[in-house]
Design a protein around this motif. Structure first.
Motif, PDB file in Angstrom:
ATOM      1  N   LEU A   1      -1.734  -0.734  10.651  1.00 40.92           N
ATOM      2  CA  LEU A   1      -3.145   0.006  10.859  1.00 40.92           C
ATOM      3  C   LEU A   1      -4.152  -0.942  11.480  1.00 40.92           C
ATOM      4  CD1 LEU A   1      -3.981   0.467   6.357  1.00 40.92           C
ATOM      5  CD2 LEU A   1      -3.759   1.671   8.181  1.00 40.92           C
TER       6      LEU A   1
ATOM      7  N   ASP B   1      -8.539  -9.464   2.459  1.00 45.69           N
ATOM      8  CA  ASP B   1      -8.920  -7.874   3.091  1.00 45.69           C
ATOM      9  C   ASP B   1      -8.045  -7.430   2.551  1.00 45.69           C
ATOM     10  OD1 ASP B   1     -11.128  -9.235   4.117  1.00 45.69           O
ATOM     11  OD2 ASP B   1     -10.109  -9.191   6.318  1.00 45.69           O
ATOM     12  N   GLY B   2      -7.720  -6.009   3.060  1.00 43.30           N
ATOM     13  CA  GLY B   2      -6.484  -5.153   3.461  1.00 43.30           C
ATOM     14  C   GLY B   2      -5.947  -4.587   1.632  1.00 43.30           C
ATOM     15  N   TYR B   3      -5.069  -4.401   1.463  1.00 43.70           N
ATOM     16  CA  TYR B   3      -4.927  -3.593   0.005  1.00 43.70           C
ATOM     17  C   TYR B   3      -4.461  -4.609  -1.057  1.00 43.70           C
ATOM     18  CZ  TYR B   3      -1.769  -1.313  -3.526  1.00 43.70           C
ATOM     19  OH  TYR B   3      -1.875  -0.168  -4.263  1.00 43.70           O
TER      20      TYR B   3
ATOM     21  N   TRP C   1      -8.761  -1.481  -2.192  1.00 48.65           N
ATOM     22  CA  TRP C   1      -8.644  -0.641  -0.534  1.00 48.65           C
ATOM     23  C   TRP C   1      -9.703   0.449  -0.258  1.00 48.65           C
ATOM     24  CZ3 TRP C   1      -3.437   2.777   1.228  1.00 48.65           C
ATOM     25  CH2 TRP C   1      -3.785   2.060   2.378  1.00 48.65           C
TER      26      TRP C   1
ATOM     27  N   ASN D   1     -12.000  -6.137  -0.066  1.00 46.20           N
ATOM     28  CA  ASN D   1     -11.384  -5.737  -1.831  1.00 46.20           C
ATOM     29  C   ASN D   1     -11.617  -6.567  -2.420  1.00 46.20           C
ATOM     30  OD1 ASN D   1      -9.497  -7.117  -2.685  1.00 46.20           O
ATOM     31  ND2 ASN D   1      -7.853  -5.883  -0.975  1.00 46.20           N
TER      32      ASN D   1
ATOM     33  N   VAL E   1     -10.262   1.709   3.756  1.00 46.70           N
ATOM     34  CA  VAL E   1      -9.980   1.355   5.139  1.00 46.70           C
ATOM     35  C   VAL E   1     -10.380   2.750   6.257  1.00 46.70           C
ATOM     36  CG1 VAL E   1      -7.267   2.106   7.017  1.00 46.70           C
ATOM     37  CG2 VAL E   1      -7.533   1.087   4.770  1.00 46.70           C
TER      38      VAL E   1
ATOM     39  N   SER F   1      -0.483  -1.545   5.284  1.00 46.24           N
ATOM     40  CA  SER F   1      -1.359  -2.358   5.048  1.00 46.24           C
ATOM     41  C   SER F   1      -1.298  -3.901   5.770  1.00 46.24           C
ATOM     42  CB  SER F   1      -3.109  -2.929   3.727  1.00 46.24           C
ATOM     43  OG  SER F   1      -3.361  -4.411   3.468  1.00 46.24           O
TER      44      SER F   1
ATOM     45  N   GLN G   1     -13.783  -5.537  10.416  1.00 44.83           N
ATOM     46  CA  GLN G   1     -12.588  -5.846   9.305  1.00 44.83           C
ATOM     47  C   GLN G   1     -13.203  -6.681   8.505  1.00 44.83           C
ATOM     48  OE1 GLN G   1      -9.356  -5.193   9.359  1.00 44.83           O
ATOM     49  NE2 GLN G   1      -8.735  -6.582   7.604  1.00 44.83           N
TER      50      GLN G   1
ATOM     51  N   SER H   1       1.031  -1.058   0.099  1.00 45.32           N
ATOM     52  CA  SER H   1       0.190  -0.318   0.296  1.00 45.32           C
ATOM     53  C   SER H   1       1.120   1.270   0.022  1.00 45.32           C
ATOM     54  CB  SER H   1      -0.792  -0.409   1.108  1.00 45.32           C
ATOM     55  OG  SER H   1      -0.582  -0.362   2.469  1.00 45.32           O
TER      56      SER H   1
ATOM     57  N   GLU I   1     -10.113  -2.939   7.769  1.00 52.51           N
ATOM     58  CA  GLU I   1      -9.765  -2.920   6.306  1.00 52.51           C
ATOM     59  C   GLU I   1     -11.210  -3.381   5.776  1.00 52.51           C
ATOM     60  OE1 GLU I   1      -5.491  -2.698   4.566  1.00 52.51           O
ATOM     61  OE2 GLU I   1      -5.593  -3.646   5.980  1.00 52.51           O
TER      62      GLU I   1
END
Length: 200
Positions: A127, A142-144, A105, A137, A107, A122, A173, A73, A134
């Motif tokens: 984070l 999960d996350g970036y 992404w 996506n 957050v 990420s 999350q 990220s 997050e």
């Protein structure tokens, strides 16, 4: 006659001064309550990983299938958040993807005391240490998830930081990015963004 003229002149002079004071105070109050006056300047977003209008580097590109990036990220720094900011959120969205676009992404829960995220925030756990959450996506992780468009014309990726009027959007999350986007939108009081490009 002279005395009468003097009285009239003094009265009109007093009226002009009173009018000037009222107008001046009114303008000052308007300026003090205008959105721009609540912050020291314009809410802006910068990055050492990507440049506005530039091309995303391999470090930020997705790392699965036929995309061979590091999936880190980007580093982000923001300045001059609006007064009343109680938290921040960040999203990255591909507006050129077919259909409704592609969420890379999202957050939420970044504290109001933060003004930046390091690169790889990420995956590194940064984070989570902040207490942020997050979204899942559109790669279903999960996350970036970095850029990975189909071959052809480069896509535009919009990275946005939002100033929020709430410290808790009650998002968990791994909830869908579209849900994050909706809740962020209901609490946003300002935003700043970068648009970057990537193609294969």
């Amino acid at each position: 006659m002279r005395a009468r003229c003097l009285v009239v002149w003094l009265a009109s002079s007093w009226w002009r001064q009173s009018l000037f004071i009222c107008v001046t105070l009114g303008l000052a109050l308007c300026a003090a309550h205008s959105p721009r006056a609540r912050a020291d300047g314009i809410f802006t977003l910068t990055s050492t990983s990507v440049r506005a209008g530039g091309t995303v580097q391999a470090a930020q590109v997705f790392d699965q299938n036929d995309c061979k990036g590091a999936n880190r990220s980007p580093q982000l720094t923001w300045h001059n958040a609006p007064a009343g900011t109680r938290g921040f959120a960040v999203t990255m969205f591909d507006e050129d993807a077919p259909g409704r676009g592609w969420w890379h992404w999202a957050v939420a829960g970044i504290p109001a005391s933060a003004d930046s995220l390091p690169e790889n925030a990420s995956a590194s756990g940064f984070l989570k240490k902040l207490g942020a959450v997050e979204a899942r996506n559109d790669f279903d992780t999960d996350g970036y998830g970095g850029p990975c468009p189909p071959p052809g014309k480069p896509h535009r990726y919009i990275i946005t930081v939002y100033a929020l009027n709430s410290a808790d959007l009650r998002l968990a999350q791994g909830r869908p990015a579209l849900m994050f986007d909706h809740e962020i939108g209901t609490a946003a009081i300002g935003s700043a963004r970068l648009v970057v490009n990537y193609g294969r």
